[in-house]
Design a protein around this motif. Structure first.
Motif, PDB file in Angstrom:
ATOM      1  N   UNK A 155       0.829  -1.203   0.000  1.00 58.91           N
ATOM      2  CA  UNK A 155       0.000   0.000   0.000  1.00 58.91           C
ATOM      3  C   UNK A 155       0.866   1.256   0.000  1.00 58.91           C
ATOM      4  N   UNK A 156       1.886   1.252   0.837  1.00 59.73           N
ATOM      5  CA  UNK A 156       2.749   2.430   0.960  1.00 59.73           C
ATOM      6  C   UNK A 156       3.448   2.731  -0.354  1.00 59.73           C
ATOM      7  N   UNK A 157       3.993   1.697  -0.987  1.00 59.88           N
ATOM      8  CA  UNK A 157       4.677   1.904  -2.268  1.00 59.88           C
ATOM      9  C   UNK A 157       3.678   2.284  -3.354  1.00 59.88           C
ATOM     10  N   UNK A 158       2.555   1.575  -3.406  1.00 60.14           N
ATOM     11  CA  UNK A 158       1.560   1.841  -4.452  1.00 60.14           C
ATOM     12  C   UNK A 158       1.041   3.273  -4.386  1.00 60.14           C
ATOM     13  N   UNK A 159       0.817   3.781  -3.183  1.00 59.27           N
ATOM     14  CA  UNK A 159       0.261   5.125  -3.022  1.00 59.27           C
ATOM     15  C   UNK A 159       1.293   6.232  -3.240  1.00 59.27           C
ATOM     16  N   UNK A 160       2.593   5.894  -3.193  1.00 55.98           N
ATOM     17  CA  UNK A 160       3.608   6.955  -3.189  1.00 55.98           C
ATOM     18  C   UNK A 160       4.642   6.880  -4.308  1.00 55.98           C
ATOM     19  N   UNK A 161       4.647   5.824  -5.115  1.00 52.78           N
ATOM     20  CA  UNK A 161       5.706   5.710  -6.122  1.00 52.78           C
ATOM     21  C   UNK A 161       5.612   6.781  -7.197  1.00 52.78           C
ATOM     22  N   UNK A 162       4.418   7.247  -7.481  1.00 58.64           N
ATOM     23  CA  UNK A 162       4.273   8.273  -8.504  1.00 58.64           C
ATOM     24  C   UNK A 162       4.876   9.607  -8.060  1.00 58.64           C
ATOM     25  N   UNK A 163       4.726   9.921  -6.779  1.00 61.72           N
ATOM     26  CA  UNK A 163       5.362  11.120  -6.248  1.00 61.72           C
ATOM     27  C   UNK A 163       6.879  10.968  -6.271  1.00 61.72           C
ATOM     28  N   UNK A 164       7.360   9.782  -5.891  1.00 58.43           N
ATOM     29  CA  UNK A 164       8.798   9.518  -5.909  1.00 58.43           C
ATOM     30  C   UNK A 164       9.349   9.673  -7.324  1.00 58.43           C
ATOM     31  N   UNK A 165       8.624   9.154  -8.295  1.00 62.76           N
ATOM     32  CA  UNK A 165       9.084   9.252  -9.678  1.00 62.76           C
ATOM     33  C   UNK A 165       9.122  10.704 -10.140  1.00 62.76           C
ATOM     34  N   UNK A 166       8.090  11.471  -9.805  1.00 65.29           N
ATOM     35  CA  UNK A 166       8.047  12.865 -10.243  1.00 65.29           C
ATOM     36  C   UNK A 166       9.172  13.690  -9.620  1.00 65.29           C
ATOM     37  N   UNK A 167       9.505  13.388  -8.361  1.00 63.03           N
ATOM     38  CA  UNK A 167      10.516  14.172  -7.661  1.00 63.03           C
ATOM     39  C   UNK A 167      11.937  13.692  -7.920  1.00 63.03           C
ATOM     40  N   UNK A 168      12.124  12.366  -8.031  1.00 58.30           N
ATOM     41  CA  UNK A 168      13.477  11.808  -8.050  1.00 58.30           C
ATOM     42  C   UNK A 168      13.889  11.249  -9.413  1.00 58.30           C
ATOM     43  N   UNK A 169      13.208  10.217  -9.877  1.00 56.84           N
ATOM     44  CA  UNK A 169      13.667   9.527 -11.087  1.00 56.84           C
ATOM     45  C   UNK A 169      13.229  10.200 -12.384  1.00 56.84           C
ATOM     46  N   UNK A 170      12.013  10.749 -12.378  1.00 59.45           N
ATOM     47  CA  UNK A 170      11.481  11.462 -13.552  1.00 59.45           C
ATOM     48  C   UNK A 170      11.449  10.581 -14.804  1.00 59.45           C
ATOM     49  N   UNK A 171      11.046   9.322 -14.635  1.00 60.52           N
ATOM     50  CA  UNK A 171      10.955   8.394 -15.758  1.00 60.52           C
ATOM     51  C   UNK A 171       9.681   8.644 -16.551  1.00 60.52           C
ATOM     52  N   UNK A 172       9.718   8.374 -17.855  1.00 59.14           N
ATOM     53  CA  UNK A 172       8.502   8.479 -18.650  1.00 59.14           C
ATOM     54  C   UNK A 172       7.586   7.293 -18.323  1.00 59.14           C
ATOM     55  N   UNK A 173       6.405   7.295 -18.895  1.00 58.82           N
ATOM     56  CA  UNK A 173       5.397   6.300 -18.515  1.00 58.82           C
ATOM     57  C   UNK A 173       5.889   4.864 -18.637  1.00 58.82           C
TER      58      UNK A 173
END
Length: 209
Positions: A155-173
């Motif tokens: 749950x924790x990862x599912x709810x927050x990975x998109x924020x992590x990606x936007x802030x840190x990795x910035x990967x495309x879809x």
């Protein structure tokens, strides 16, 4: 496509691209060349649009979970496909998770719905995992408290990975879905039988190296 469907489609696109807090109903109306009055005929407030989009997300996840539950002989690939499909669905509604706190604060109905879903999802996931244990994909001797923790970690990862990606990795879809699917799958590795661990390394780790 009917006007109401156009509004929802464009709203989802704009919220995903520019964020929930920066898009108004006027922006949405202008993008599809209708008057604000016409939009408000279908949706009085932007919150009404958010509620429907959140419901769409829930309905798609319900359908995915029901599909997995119906699979009698579950395999490691079923687990991966479930994880991958979940990430795809979440990415399609990514603004909800990136702006999650603001949305829950401003729309009490969604907050109540999310709390209810969180409780029911926990039971559904535990049922699905027991199916993987039955089919010797996951170990059968995993303590209940560890399985409970695994569900919470998901749950924790599912709810927050998109924020992590936007802030840190910035990967495309495409890259983001693949990367975070594998990240979530890695949670299961310690609980796979040794044969399944070897299969996992061959199919998902070595293949993606």
């Amino acid at each position: 496509m009917k006007t109401k469907e156009k509004i929802l489609f464009k709203a989802l696109e704009l919220f995903n691209e520019k964020g929930y807090n920066t898009i108004t109903t006027r922006h949405i109306a202008a993008e599809i060349n209708i008057s604000p009055g016409n939009l408000h005929y279908h949706f009085k407030h932007s919150e009404d649009i958010i509620k429907i989009l959140f419901t769409e997300l829930v309905v798609k996840m319900d359908a995915l979970l029901n599909t997995v539950k119906k699979v009698e002989f579950k395999t490691l690939d079923d687990l991966y496909q479930f994880t991958f499909s979940t990430c795809e669905i979440f990415y399609s509604y990514r603004f909800i998770f990136v702006n999650f706190i603001d949305i829950l604060k401003e729309i009490p109905e969604i907050k109540s719905q999310y709390e209810s879903i969180h409780s029911s999802r926990k039971e559904e996931f535990q049922l699905i995992f027991s199916g993987f244990q039955k089919n010797n994909i996951l170990k059968k001797d995993v303590p209940d408290f560890i399985m409970d923790s695994l569900v919470q970690q998901m749950f924790i990862i599912a709810d927050n990975w998109l924020t992590h990606n936007r802030l840190i990795l910035k990967l495309d879809q495409e890259d983001a879905v693949r990367h975070y699917s594998l990240l979530q799958m890695n949670l299961f590795y310690p609980f796979l039988n040794r044969e399944q661990q070897q299969l996992y390394e061959q199919q998902y780790i070595t293949a993606n190296a």
